[in-house]
Structure formats: structure tokens, C-alpha cells
Motif scaffolding. Structure first.
Motif, short mmCIF file in Angstrom:
data_model
loop_
_atom_site.label_atom_id
_atom_site.label_comp_id
_atom_site.label_asym_id
_atom_site.label_seq_id
_atom_site.Cartn_x
_atom_site.Cartn_y
_atom_site.Cartn_z
N PRO A 80 -49.55 -32.01 2.07
CA PRO A 80 -49.46 -30.78 1.50
C PRO A 80 -48.49 -31.07 0.52
O PRO A 80 -48.05 -30.19 0.65
CB PRO A 80 -49.40 -29.78 2.81
CG PRO A 80 -48.95 -30.87 3.77
CD PRO A 80 -49.50 -31.85 4.02
N PHE A 81 -48.40 -32.79 0.30
CA PHE A 81 -47.59 -32.53 -0.92
C PHE A 81 -46.85 -34.06 -1.47
O PHE A 81 -48.32 -34.97 -1.05
CB PHE A 81 -45.89 -32.40 -0.03
CG PHE A 81 -45.67 -33.50 1.21
CD1 PHE A 81 -45.59 -34.70 0.71
CD2 PHE A 81 -45.66 -33.72 2.41
CE1 PHE A 81 -45.57 -36.14 1.65
CE2 PHE A 81 -45.39 -34.01 3.43
CZ PHE A 81 -45.17 -35.46 3.38
N LEU A 82 -47.03 -34.49 -2.70
CA LEU A 82 -47.20 -35.15 -3.62
C LEU A 82 -46.18 -36.33 -2.76
O LEU A 82 -45.08 -35.87 -2.26
CB LEU A 82 -46.68 -34.99 -4.80
CG LEU A 82 -48.14 -34.57 -5.59
CD1 LEU A 82 -47.71 -33.43 -6.92
CD2 LEU A 82 -49.33 -34.38 -5.41
N MET A 83 -46.37 -37.70 -3.49
CA MET A 83 -46.58 -38.44 -2.87
C MET A 83 -45.42 -39.63 -4.39
O MET A 83 -46.13 -39.58 -5.58
CB MET A 83 -46.30 -39.92 -2.09
CG MET A 83 -46.36 -38.87 -0.84
SD MET A 83 -46.92 -40.12 0.48
CE MET A 83 -45.52 -41.52 0.96
N PRO A 84 -43.83 -40.14 -4.33
CA PRO A 84 -43.22 -40.95 -5.36
C PRO A 84 -44.70 -42.41 -6.02
O PRO A 84 -45.77 -42.91 -5.02
CB PRO A 84 -42.36 -41.26 -5.09
CG PRO A 84 -42.06 -40.77 -4.18
CD PRO A 84 -42.94 -40.81 -3.25
N THR A 85 -44.86 -42.40 -7.37
CA THR A 85 -45.71 -43.76 -7.83
C THR A 85 -44.58 -44.47 -7.78
O THR A 85 -43.52 -44.14 -8.78
CB THR A 85 -47.11 -43.23 -8.65
OG1 THR A 85 -47.41 -42.67 -7.58
CG2 THR A 85 -47.63 -44.49 -9.40
N GLU A 208 -41.63 -21.17 -3.60
CA GLU A 208 -41.73 -21.36 -1.82
C GLU A 208 -42.66 -22.36 -1.48
O GLU A 208 -42.90 -22.55 -0.20
CB GLU A 208 -42.11 -19.65 -1.56
CG GLU A 208 -40.88 -18.74 -2.15
CD GLU A 208 -42.02 -17.38 -0.99
OE1 GLU A 208 -42.92 -17.00 -1.39
OE2 GLU A 208 -41.04 -16.66 -1.90
N ARG A 209 -42.48 -23.42 -1.79
CA ARG A 209 -42.91 -24.46 -1.56
C ARG A 209 -42.42 -25.83 -1.65
O ARG A 209 -41.66 -26.08 -2.49
CB ARG A 209 -44.46 -24.45 -3.04
CG ARG A 209 -45.61 -23.72 -3.12
CD ARG A 209 -47.24 -23.96 -3.60
NE ARG A 209 -47.56 -24.94 -3.45
CZ ARG A 209 -47.37 -26.07 -4.81
NH1 ARG A 209 -46.51 -26.44 -5.86
NH2 ARG A 209 -47.70 -27.22 -4.56
N VAL A 210 -42.91 -26.88 -1.35
CA VAL A 210 -43.09 -28.08 -0.89
C VAL A 210 -43.22 -29.26 -1.57
O VAL A 210 -44.71 -28.86 -1.35
CB VAL A 210 -42.43 -28.61 0.30
CG1 VAL A 210 -41.98 -29.76 0.10
CG2 VAL A 210 -40.92 -28.19 1.39
N THR A 211 -43.06 -29.07 -3.03
CA THR A 211 -44.20 -29.89 -3.50
C THR A 211 -44.03 -31.51 -3.97
O THR A 211 -44.74 -32.21 -3.29
CB THR A 211 -43.75 -29.89 -5.09
OG1 THR A 211 -42.22 -30.78 -5.16
CG2 THR A 211 -43.82 -28.18 -5.40
N ALA A 212 -42.85 -32.02 -2.71
CA ALA A 212 -43.08 -33.51 -2.56
C ALA A 212 -42.06 -33.54 -1.63
O ALA A 212 -40.84 -33.19 -1.66
CB ALA A 212 -42.39 -34.44 -4.47
N VAL A 213 -42.09 -35.04 -1.18
CA VAL A 213 -41.29 -35.48 -0.41
C VAL A 213 -40.57 -36.94 -1.00
O VAL A 213 -41.67 -38.00 -1.07
CB VAL A 213 -41.89 -36.02 1.62
CG1 VAL A 213 -40.94 -36.51 1.99
CG2 VAL A 213 -42.08 -34.53 1.65
N THR A 214 -39.69 -37.28 -1.23
CA THR A 214 -39.08 -39.65 -1.07
C THR A 214 -38.03 -39.41 -0.59
O THR A 214 -38.37 -39.31 0.68
CB THR A 214 -38.54 -38.77 -2.83
OG1 THR A 214 -37.54 -38.05 -2.36
CG2 THR A 214 -39.20 -38.08 -3.75
N GLY A 215 -38.04 -40.52 -0.49
CA GLY A 215 -37.14 -41.35 0.17
C GLY A 215 -38.25 -42.23 1.21
O GLY A 215 -37.55 -42.31 2.47
N TRP A 216 -38.68 -43.04 0.73
CA TRP A 216 -39.56 -43.42 2.05
C TRP A 216 -38.96 -45.09 2.52
O TRP A 216 -40.14 -45.59 2.83
CB TRP A 216 -41.73 -43.21 1.84
CG TRP A 216 -41.84 -42.48 1.61
CD1 TRP A 216 -41.63 -41.84 0.65
CD2 TRP A 216 -42.29 -41.60 2.94
NE1 TRP A 216 -42.31 -40.73 1.29
CE2 TRP A 216 -42.79 -40.19 2.01
CE3 TRP A 216 -42.71 -41.47 3.69
CZ2 TRP A 216 -42.93 -39.05 2.74
CZ3 TRP A 216 -43.49 -40.80 4.70
CH2 TRP A 216 -43.88 -39.48 4.20
N THR A 217 -37.94 -45.08 2.42
CA THR A 217 -37.69 -46.57 3.13
C THR A 217 -37.05 -47.18 4.22
O THR A 217 -37.72 -48.25 4.20
CB THR A 217 -36.17 -46.88 2.12
OG1 THR A 217 -35.39 -45.34 2.90
CG2 THR A 217 -35.31 -46.75 0.63
#
Length: 460
Positions: A80-85, A208-217
Motif C-alpha cells: 500500500p506504499f511506494l518503495m525507493p528505487t 492522511e496517507r502513508v505514501t512510502a517507506v524508506t530505510g530498508w537496510t
């Protein structure tokens, strides 16, 4: 190595060919590990630059690069959110800097998230559930860490031991954390895919939306409570309850009952991990900050009890107790020649003899040695003296010893004179009072042999 935003923009141009930055500003990130900046290029596109400050942080970025490649288009479409590229990377010495395509939205503080609408809390809960429901194969195929509940608990115990060796953790917190880690009831959960470094700075929000989650280390399979630690640390119970309700309804598996307890433990223990990292990096400011936060936490726990983290209550420290066995030295009195030991009263145990457990008395000159040297006449005379010391008739002459020796030759079955003489000498040595006169040893005679009289110790 620290880099300011202008330096990061210059590095980004080397990582992404054709990139022409026109504006730059710093971006929030983990200040102990990364320098980050946001860029605006000549075409109006936004980019994010992350540069590691040390080799360990660089390895984490390289791991994230592998993780992001493992997220296939099919898996990304279900989130339900985007991820980094990753748009490009450049290596300088041991450190690798990465440039990412910018994601819509902005980060918010925990207080801002808590003050948001219930819809935003539901969005955060749904994002957490989507991460924890990712297939385990995503982690195992990327050769990333996998922990069972017991392995994860043991890993935390090892980290606690390492933190305790610094001598900078308040004893109250050490007891509290150790008790929680030894409470096996707390560690019964179903492992899931865990983000591993989830906090407010890695959640991008737009309205009111979570658009992305980052920091997948730090992606791994482990305890889902780790991703809840930042949430519990907010101390906004209404926000926590709203997120947990949305999370529970969106999960495929029902969360375990002690999820928030372990999350609270993870939030507290993160302060110790921060201190240990500061000591390893030699960062005095980081160490001082860690000590200050730990002291504040210890004061809060001492005053208010802190958040519950253990199923079983923490036992109170045991009061000082006297030893179960009291050892007292045995007092001995000097032996007085001729003084008999006091008799015990009727029906009472005999008193402890005031004598050492082992009494060593020198053996006087040996009659057998004299008999060998003088032909046996003096030996017979000393046999009579020995019998007199036992209470024999003082009027008997020395010839009685010789007569008894002759009788021994006639009756072989009776003890010999030599055997009786040895027994007499043993009794004479034991019965004679301390300080009795004994014949002086002849010159060159061996007197090193001693007799041991063992006196048993009587317990009252």
C-alpha cells in the motif's frame, strides 16, 4: 567522514550521469550513520542522496540495494506504499554513496503523527501489517538474517551482556531487562518479515496517507515487535491503540498478546545500543547523550515503574541474610600435666576435649635398637621399666622380663616379649603426662619418627 549538502550534490552528479542540481537542502536521517540531502535538478525532478559516515553504514546501504532489487514489480504492486528505487551509486574508498529517485510526501515527527486523524493512524497500522505479511522467501532468497524466537532472545541477551561490560548502564535497568529476557512466556511469537529500522523518519506521509517507506537496510525475519518500538516510545496511548487496532485487523496472522511488551523492551534497550555504538565509534558526544537518556529512563522507572515489559513481575531485591552456616574456631586450652578432663554430667554428652585433633609425641629411644647394640640385656631391663609405668608391681625385679621371654619360647602361641614390649611402649607414650622425662637419644641416633594420637572431635 561528514559531508554537507553541497558536497553531496557534487557526489550525486558523479553517480547519476546528466544530473544537474539546481537546489539542495539537508534531509532527516540517522545522524550517527548517514549524511543525507534532497536535490532538485534542472528538469524539476527530486532526488535523495545518502552517504555513509563509516564502513558499517556503507555495508548497510549495500545490503539495502540488494533488498530493493529483491522486491520484484509483483511484490511492490501489492504494497500500500511506494518503495525507493536506486538511480545510481558511486564508491569513494571504502564508502559507497547512493542516489535514489525522490518519493512523494514528507516525514513527520511522532507528535505530529499522534495528533493526526484516525485515518492516518489506520494508514500507519496497514503499512506495518503489509511489511510483516511479506513472504519469508523474500528474505531467505536474499541471504538475509533469519531468527527463531529463542535465537532472537539469545541474541538480545548477548547484546545485554555486551552493554553491561561498559559499566555505564544503570543497575536498575540491567535487572529489568534481564528479567524480561529470561521470561520465556514473553517470547512466544510467530516470526515475520521485519523492516528492522522503522521509525518516523522512514515513513513518508502526504496528507492522511502513508505514501512510502524508506530505510530498508536491516530487513530480516524476526520479532515484529521491533517495528513497533518507535510507536510505543511515543507515549501517546490513544495513537498506539488506534495503530494496533488497524494493524491487527489487516494482518493475516493474529498478533501475539505480548507484542507491545516486547516493543517497549526494544524501545528501552535501543538506548543501550546507542550508547554501545557511541563507545565503538569513540564519539564522546554520542556517549554522553546515551548516558543522559539512560539516567532519565532509570529515574522514570524508579519513580513510576515504567511501561510493563515482563509478564511476571520483577521480584524485589532480597534483603541481606546471615550465612546459613556459622563457622567458629575451636578454642583449645593448654594441656596441664596430670589434669584429667572434666567428667560429663549424667545424661549429658561429654564435653569437647580441649586438645588438638592430632597430638604428635616424639618416640623415645627404641629398645630394639639398644638390644641389637648391647646384646639384649638392656632391652630386657627396659621392658620391666615399661611394665612398671603401666602400673605393674614396683618390687618386681628386672629378671621377670627375661623369664617371660623364656616362657614365650616355650609357648609359641602366646605373644612374644618383643610384641608385648612394643605394645607397652605405645601405651606408655600415650599415658605419660606432657613434659615427662624421656631418655636422651644417643649421639647419631635417628629420632625423626613420631607417633600420632588421633583424638576424635565430639559435636554437641
Amino acid at each position: 567522514m561528514r559531508r554537507n549538502p553541497i558536497e553531496l550534490a557534487a557526489v550525486a552528479t558523479a553517480a547519476v550521469p546528466g544530473l544537474t542540481p539546481t537546489a539542495v537542502c539537508s534531509a532527516p536521517d540517522d545522524a550517527a550513520d548517514f549524511d543525507s540531502a534532497l536535490l532538485l535538478d534542472s528538469e524539476g525532478k527530486r532526488w535523495r542522496v545518502r552517504s555513509p559516515r563509516h564502513a558499517e553504514a556503507s555495508a548497510r546501504l549495500e545490503t539495502e540495494f540488494l533488498v530493493l532489487r529483491a522486491f520484484t514489480p509483483g511484490i511492490r504492486a501489492e504494497l500500500p506504499f511506494l518503495m525507493p528505487t536506486v538511480a545510481g551509486t558511486v564508491r569513494q574508498g571504502e564508502l559507497s554513496t547512493f542516489v535514489y529517485a525522490h518519493l512523494a510526501g514528507r516525514t513527520r515527527s511522532v507528535e505530529e503523527l499522534g495528533a493526526g486523524t484516525p485515518a492516518l493512524a489506520r494508514e500507519v497500522g496497514a503499512a506495518l501489517a503489509a511489511i510483516h505479511d511479506l513472504p519469508h522467501s523474500l528474505v531467505s532468497n536474499a541471504d538475509l538474517p533469519t531468527y527463531t524466537p529463542n535465537e532472537f532472545r539469545q541474541r538480545r541477551l548477548n547484546e545485554l551482556d555486551q552493554a553491561a561490560t561498559t559499566g555505564k548502564i544503570p543497575p536498575l535497568l540491567l535487572r529489568r531487562w534481564e528479567h524480561a529476557l529470561e521470561d520465556v512466556t514473553l517470547w512466544r511469537f510467530n516470526p515475520s518479515v521485519v523492516h528492522g529500522d522503522l521509525h518516523e523518519d522512514n515513513i513518508m506521509v502526504d496528507g492522511e496517507r502513508v505514501t512510502a517507506v524508506t530505510g530498508w537496510t536491516d530487513l530480516r525475519i524476526g520479532d515484529p515487535a521491533d517495528d513497533m518500538a518507535w510507536l510505543v516510545a511515543s507515549n501517546d496511548q490513544d495513537f498506539v491503540d488506534s495503530v494496533l487496532a488497524a494493524y491487527s485487523s489487516a494482518r493475516r496472522d493474529t498478533p501475539d498478546a505480548h507484542l507491545l511488551r516486547r516493543a517497549a523492551l526494544s524501545a528501552e534497550f535501543a538506548l543501550a545500543q546507542y550508547l554501545v555504538r557511541g563507545l565503538a565509534a569513540g564519539d564522546t558526544a554520542m556517549v554522553a547523550e546515551g548516558e543522559s537518556m539512560l539516567a532519565l529512563l532509570a529515574d522514570d522507572v524508579a519513580a513510576h515503574g515504567g511501561q510493563p515489559i515482563s509478564v511476571e513481575p520483577l521480584p524485589a531485591p532480597a534483603p541481606a541474610q546471615s550465612p546459613a552456616v556459622t563457622v567458629q574456631p575451636i578454642e583449645t586450652e593448654a594441656e596441664t600435666p596430670g589434669m584429667a578432663a572434666p567428667e560429663a554430667a549424667a545424661g549429658q554428652p561429654a564435653p569437647l576435649a580441649a586438645a588438638p585433633a592430632v597430638h604428635v609425641t616424639p618416640i623415645p629411644d627404641t629398645p630394639e635398637d639398644d638390644e641389637q647394640s648391647s646384646g639384649g640385656e638392656d632391652g630386657a631391663s627396659r621392658d620391666a621399666v615399661s611394665r612398671d609405668a603401666k602400673g605393674g608391681d614396683n618390687g618386681d625385679d628386672a629378671g621377670r622380663g627375661a623369664t617371660q621371654a623364656d616362657d614365650a619360647d616355650v609357648a609359641p602361641s602366646s605373644p612374644t616379649a618383643e610384641d608385648r614390649s612394643a605394645a607397652d611402649r605405645s601405651e606408655t607414650v600415650s599415658d605419660s603426662p606432657a613434659g615427662a622425662d624421656t631418655p636422651a637419644p644417643a649421639s647419631g641416633e635417628d629420632t625423626s619418627t613420631t607417633a600420632l594420637t588421633v583424638v576424635p572431635l565430639h559435636r554437641h
